[in-house]
Scaffold this motif. Sequence first.
Motif, mmCIF file in Angstrom:
data_model
loop_
_atom_site.group_PDB
_atom_site.id
_atom_site.type_symbol
_atom_site.label_atom_id
_atom_site.label_comp_id
_atom_site.label_asym_id
_atom_site.label_seq_id
_atom_site.Cartn_x
_atom_site.Cartn_y
_atom_site.Cartn_z
ATOM 1 N N HIS A 368 23.408 17.927 57.861
ATOM 2 C CA HIS A 368 24.761 17.285 57.916
ATOM 3 C C HIS A 368 25.155 17.074 56.571
ATOM 4 N N GLU A 370 28.609 15.439 53.864
ATOM 5 C CA GLU A 370 29.923 14.875 53.758
ATOM 6 C C GLU A 370 30.331 15.043 52.070
ATOM 7 N N THR A 396 35.428 18.100 55.103
ATOM 8 C CA THR A 396 35.125 17.180 54.280
ATOM 9 C C THR A 396 33.552 16.587 55.019
ATOM 10 N N GLU A 397 33.566 17.102 56.273
ATOM 11 C CA GLU A 397 32.076 16.594 56.940
ATOM 12 C C GLU A 397 31.808 17.767 58.102
#
Length: 689
Positions: A368, A370, A396-397
């Motif tokens: 993950h 960000e 952005t994520e």
Amino acid sequence: MPFETLNQLDSQSGSFTIDYTVTQNKYIFAKLEFNDLTSDVAITSPIFIDPPQAQAKKSVDAALVIDCSGSMDWNDPDNLRIQSAKQFIDLAAEGDKIAVIGFTYDAYIFAALQEINGQEDRDNLKQAVDQVTSSGGTDIGEGILVGKEELNTDTIAEISKAIILLTDGESSYQDEHLQCTESGIRIYTVGLGDGIDTELLQRIADETRGRYYAVSNADALQSIYMELSEDISGGSQQIVYETEAMQQGDEVQYSVNVEPNTIYSRFNILWSGSDFDLTLIRPDGRILNPDSPEHDFSYVKGPTYVSYTVDWPLFGEWEYIITANEVPAEGESVQLSLNTSEISNPEVTIQAFEDGSILDAPVTVTGHAEDSDGLIEASIFLDGSIVETYELSDETEIDITYILNPNEIEDGRHSIMYWFNDSNYGSKCIEKEFIIDIQTPIADAGPDQTVTVGEIVWFDAINSQDLDHCTWNFGDGIEVEGYYSIGAFIYENPGVYPVTLTVYDPAGNSATDEVIVTVVPDIPQNPQLYKTHALTQLQSIQMDDPQVETLISLAEGYISLSLNESFWLDDVHLNQTSGYSVFVNEQMAAETLLTAINETENHELQSVLSSTLDYLIMADEMLVSTALDEVQQNPPTNMFKLMMYNIYIDRAEEEMEEASLAIENGDMDDAIDHFGQAWLMIQMAADFC
């Protein structure tokens, strides 16, 4: 991916240098492997190398969507929105693309999306801004849609795209901005005046990952557009300061601090009218003005602003020197600001197992990341090698999953690493270690060995399987542990040493194997001494098996008979008439010893008995070789005798070859018999000399 391989380091410095040309906007993953010549150990080190400092500011596509409705006559009577839009164009970097669009009930393209490659391009765009008027109604949705279509004419995926929407009123609206979200376009909304729909403009900005600016009067537009130019390209405003009113000829100095890892800094001053100049002093004392020879900056001066953009600036204290050239009698204050873009690494996590877990079934690993700058690239590494690469679209994520299947990975320690790269030169990696444990470890210590005192003994566990680390117990009270499959040891005393290898896999499972090392004195090459040592070895054996003990005693007797003085002329020559008895007795001893080896299951005893046979073979081979060398030094001259001599010599050499074959097959008694026959043939040849 290209790899460079070096076979040796610089002998003096222990270092090496690789020249490699790095292309712009690319990151490199370097892997160093070190191979020890005495082991199979490899050390890998992942190294991430940043791209060259070629383009500090990332390129953007921006559509200036400007409200041209009639209400602008009183909300912006001085047309400051036009001046601010021109300022935005002046501050745009080379390579940026800008479109100018006006809207009322309809939307109009004043300037199609155009790349800025020089002052002429800026001038053309500023002339387009001059077409902005103040008449008609307001249709925000139409302005957004035309801006979107114009930005979508650029098909380069990694370019950041944004709409700057300036409006002073309300309008019917049907969520046209959601189409921008699908195209990856951010919308920055600027609400001017008191009659704006704040909730709508805030929602448009939030749902497209842009930003909303509320402006009560047009005087603040210059500052807002200055900040917008940073927001869109990934920078941020660090300092805003307003001087006291300056009189003509005044000079004001102000210090600002630039942090390390800054990609670019923009040093700005703004005013309402008049004329001011700005000079900068770098942290190292060098003066920066429009005529400075350095190539790391750009300079722009407009009617009400001055700006320097410095790529990769020195960190430390910079000085603003503001000079008032022409100001009204009452004086005028100046707003100065510092806008910067710094390298900020993505926030990265791995959702999977605990570090060091043992995996015996497929498991899903999720990386993950960000980053507000926008993620453009990701890679997954397994044990330092890329297994997956992803080109991202400025997200952005993001979550990226990978399935680890233990059945496709060999047993041992492993690592999985996620690496993310953002659009602003930031990168971050995160790693998880794990263990695959499918098979049971197997220990293989290699064959038994016989060495002399003081000789290096090499132990090789390379044929072991699933080996993470191991211990060697050398049988003399010394035990060592390490991660090496090859070891070395020196024994200082003769004896028979059971050496135990214990191998462990990464999960802690173990297996053992034993090898026997027989260490003998450094005996001179002498047949009688070889036989004597063989006899001494047998006599030192302590046995609790009566049957095997009887066989060993019988072998001792045969060897003792072979050492009878009547069979020997000296320690390397046998009596020609009775010397053959030596071979007869040794053959009987060899048969007995082979029987004893087959009768016992004691590995250590088997090794001692095999060593005894080796000494008997060495002694007999030396007796025969010595006799053959000597008889060949004095061949007969008589033709008949020479013929008979050659016949016996040939037969002797044939018997020696048969002895060698028997040794290879482990038939030591047959080998001794062939040596005895060879010795007899040599004696027959000697009779003709």
